[in-house]
Design an enzyme around this catalytic site. Structure first.
Site, PDB file in Angstrom:
ATOM      1  N   ASP A   1       0.857  -1.040  -0.194  1.00 14.99           N
ATOM      2  CA  ASP A   1       0.031  -0.092  -0.075  1.00 14.99           C
ATOM      3  C   ASP A   1       0.908   1.164  -0.014  1.00 14.99           C
ATOM      4  OD1 ASP A   1      -2.800   1.253   2.091  1.00 14.99           O
ATOM      5  OD2 ASP A   1      -2.519   1.276  -0.134  1.00 14.99           O
TER       6      ASP A   1
ATOM      7  N   ASP B   1      -9.140  -0.974   3.791  1.00 12.19           N
ATOM      8  CA  ASP B   1      -8.586  -0.547   5.193  1.00 12.19           C
ATOM      9  C   ASP B   1      -9.516  -1.248   6.286  1.00 12.19           C
ATOM     10  OD1 ASP B   1      -8.008   2.664   3.934  1.00 12.19           O
ATOM     11  OD2 ASP B   1      -6.616   0.657   3.627  1.00 12.19           O
TER      12      ASP B   1
END
Lengths: 413, 146
Positions: free
Chosen positions: A215, A334
């Protein structure tokens, strides 16, 4: 109290400052994340060890070491070979997962570049239908078997069919109640996160760390696929078709949810005389004008970003940004990885759950702060996951011994 | 637009009171058709949505009827007044029929589910054990494949 009211009246007659809405905005993004984590912890704890609902809920508050901790201790003690084998396979699995996700995200960028948005939306609809119906049905069957709920197949089929089809509508139609949209996004996050916690232990941790590093790279590096996607979407003024949780804006202004950057282009046409030549400064100025005039949203002008998760069967967005109506947007990936971390912590003991929850919330707060400072798309995974992993290790190695010793000597807790 | 008139009169010190402008004005007429208020749909889109929810609900999706009632709750609870939109009556008829459909379906399904759960073996006989979901799932190996 009287002084405050007379002082504030002339100042805040028509406007409110950012501080009035800041706490509310943060709460509106922290509550669904916390709810998702709580549901995953409840699912993990009820489906793994104890047999009835009341004892699993009561052990949530008593925080005693469960039998599973002894089994993992045995594994550590028995053979270092088997642990080393596990670590190796975990690293290989995590690496291959990251490679697959990178390839799929590049494919997503390519498809978005060639404007195949309808194909993307159909694909995402099918994948969320898959998650809600198959995964949802699987987990509800686990719950039914575990708690011996006397439901018949007809009722079960009707309920499952209804909930999953309405869920797909809720997530993809824009003309749907916002609360149901948000609720179903949290539900998809819970189901996917629970599925991930069924992986073996070392694999889960390796996966979490690998995904947070991915990420970080994908959003911040100039060649990263998520950054390319965001820039494409920005330049075309389009919205990326993805699963994103958008918090309800605190102060809804008039009319429909208008896109922030469409308004900024209107503003910029009038205000270009004062701006400099570089495009970056222009966009910052435009959006700052838009933010100050239009929306009392506190923190950021940032842009949604996407990331491919879950072995390519669905696309969720990762990262944090500002939605079109001025609300905070957080990607579903997330939600899922935070909940996976907490769920895996729940498989050891509830002490690690509390520690990891606090670590993740702290990480989320830091990310929001960085978002306010840097004003661009940011990855929401790295800070929280790294803090969570560190706190998990510290709790498991250091804190637990301390707490158990204190409790058994009737000193504290 | 009218919704924003409510804002200055609310308590300025606590931001929580200014959460959302009320969808229903004090005189009983509605400003926004949906429960989301200004974030929701406009009156024309609301009529299309209400109609779509109503007709799709016939495809064994009574939950869509419930969603229809929930989404257009302001229309359901208020009466038509001369100042309301021309779409009001049509939306209201779709929503009322959706609520009737959902209530009927809900009563039937609840009755059947309760009969099955409470009746148990002494009502259905040994067939109950084969039909109940946890045994059926074990027999068909539905939980083993993932």
């Amino acid at each position: 109290m009287d002084d405050r009211s007379t002082d504030s009246d002339p100042v805040t007659a028509g406007e409110s400052s950012i501080l009035d809405t800041l706490g509310e905005d943060v709460i509106r993004i922290v509550s669904p994340v916390s709810l998702c984590m709580l549901l995953v912890v409840l699912l993990v704890s009820s489906l793994s060890s104890t047999n009835d609902l009341s004892s699993s809920i009561s052990s949530l508050f008593l925080s005693s070491t469960t039998p599973t901790s002894f089994s993992s201790l045995n594994l550590l003690l028995l053979g270092s070979d088997s642990t080393w084998e596990e670590i190796k396979s975990a690293l290989i699995t995590a690496l291959s997962f990251v490679v697959v996700v990178t390839l799929l995200t590049f494919l997503l960028v390519l498809l978005f570049y060639f404007r195949c948005t309808s194909f993307l939306r159909i694909y995402m609809g099918i994948s969320s239908l898959f998650v809600l119906s198959f995964l949802g049905g699987f987990i509800s069957l686990l719950l039914i078997s575990h708690f011996k709920i006397p439901i018949d197949p007809l009722t079960f089929a009707i309920l499952l069919f209804n909930l999953s089809v309405v869920g797909v509508f809720a997530v993809f139609m824009s003309k749907f109640p916002i609360s149901m949209n948000q609720g179903y996004l949290v539900a998809i996050g819970v189901l996917t996160a629970y599925w991930f916690t069924m992986l073996p232990e070392w694999t889960t941790w390796a996966l979490l760390i690998a995904m947070s590093l991915y990420d970080l790279a994908a959003v911040l590096l100039p060649v990263g696929p998520l950054r390319l996607l965001v820039e494409l979407a920005m330049s075309r003024n389009e919205e990326i078709p993805a699963l994103v949780y958008e918090a309800r804006p605190v102060d809804p202004q008039l009319g429909d949810r208008v896109r922030v950057w469409r308004e900024t282009t209107d503003v910029s046409i009038e205000a270009t005389e004062n701006s400099t030549n570089s495009a970056n400064v222009q966009t910052v100025q435009e959006t700052r004008l838009a933010v100050s005039e239009e929306i009392t949203a506190p923190l950021i002008e940032a842009f949604p970003q996407t990331g491919d998760r879950h072995l390519g069967t669905e696309e969720e967005e990762d990262g944090i940004g500002l939605g079109s109506s001025g609300a905070i947007k957080l990607g579903l990936g997330d939600f899922i990885f935070y909940s996976v971390l907490v769920g895996r912590a729940a498989m050891y003991d509830y002490m690690t759950v509390y520690a990891c929850y606090l670590a993740i919330m702290a990480g989320l707060g830091v990310t929001l702060l960085l978002l306010a400072v840097y004003r661009k798309a940011l990855p929401a995974l790295p800070v929280s996951i790294m803090l969570g992993v560190v706190f998990y290790l510290l709790t498991r190695v250091l804190l637990e011994v301390f707490v158990v010793q204190c409790s058994s000597n009737l000193l504290m807790f | 637009m009218e919704g924003r008139d409510d804002q200055p009169t609310a308590d300025v010190e606590s931001g929580a009171a200014r959460l959302r402008p009320s969808a229903v004005r004090s005189r009983g007429a509605v400003t926004w058709p949906s429960v989301d208020g200004p974030l929701g749909v406009s009156w024309e889109e609301a009529e299309t949505s209400a109609r779509r929810f109503f007709f799709w609900g016939f495809a064994f999706l009574p939950l869509l009827w419930a969603v229809n009632c929930f989404y257009f709750w302001p229309v359901l609870v208020s009466k038509a007044s001369p100042s309301s939109s021309p779409h009001f009556n049509r939306i209201r008829s779709y929503v009322v029929w959706s609520s009737i459909g959902f209530l009927i379906f809900g009563v039937l399904l609840t009755a059947w589910a309760l009969t099955f759960a409470i009746g148990g073996e002494h009502l259905f006989g040994p067939m109950w054990k084969d039909l109940v979901m946890y045994n059926l799932a074990d027999k068909l190996q539905l939980t083993g494949w993932m």
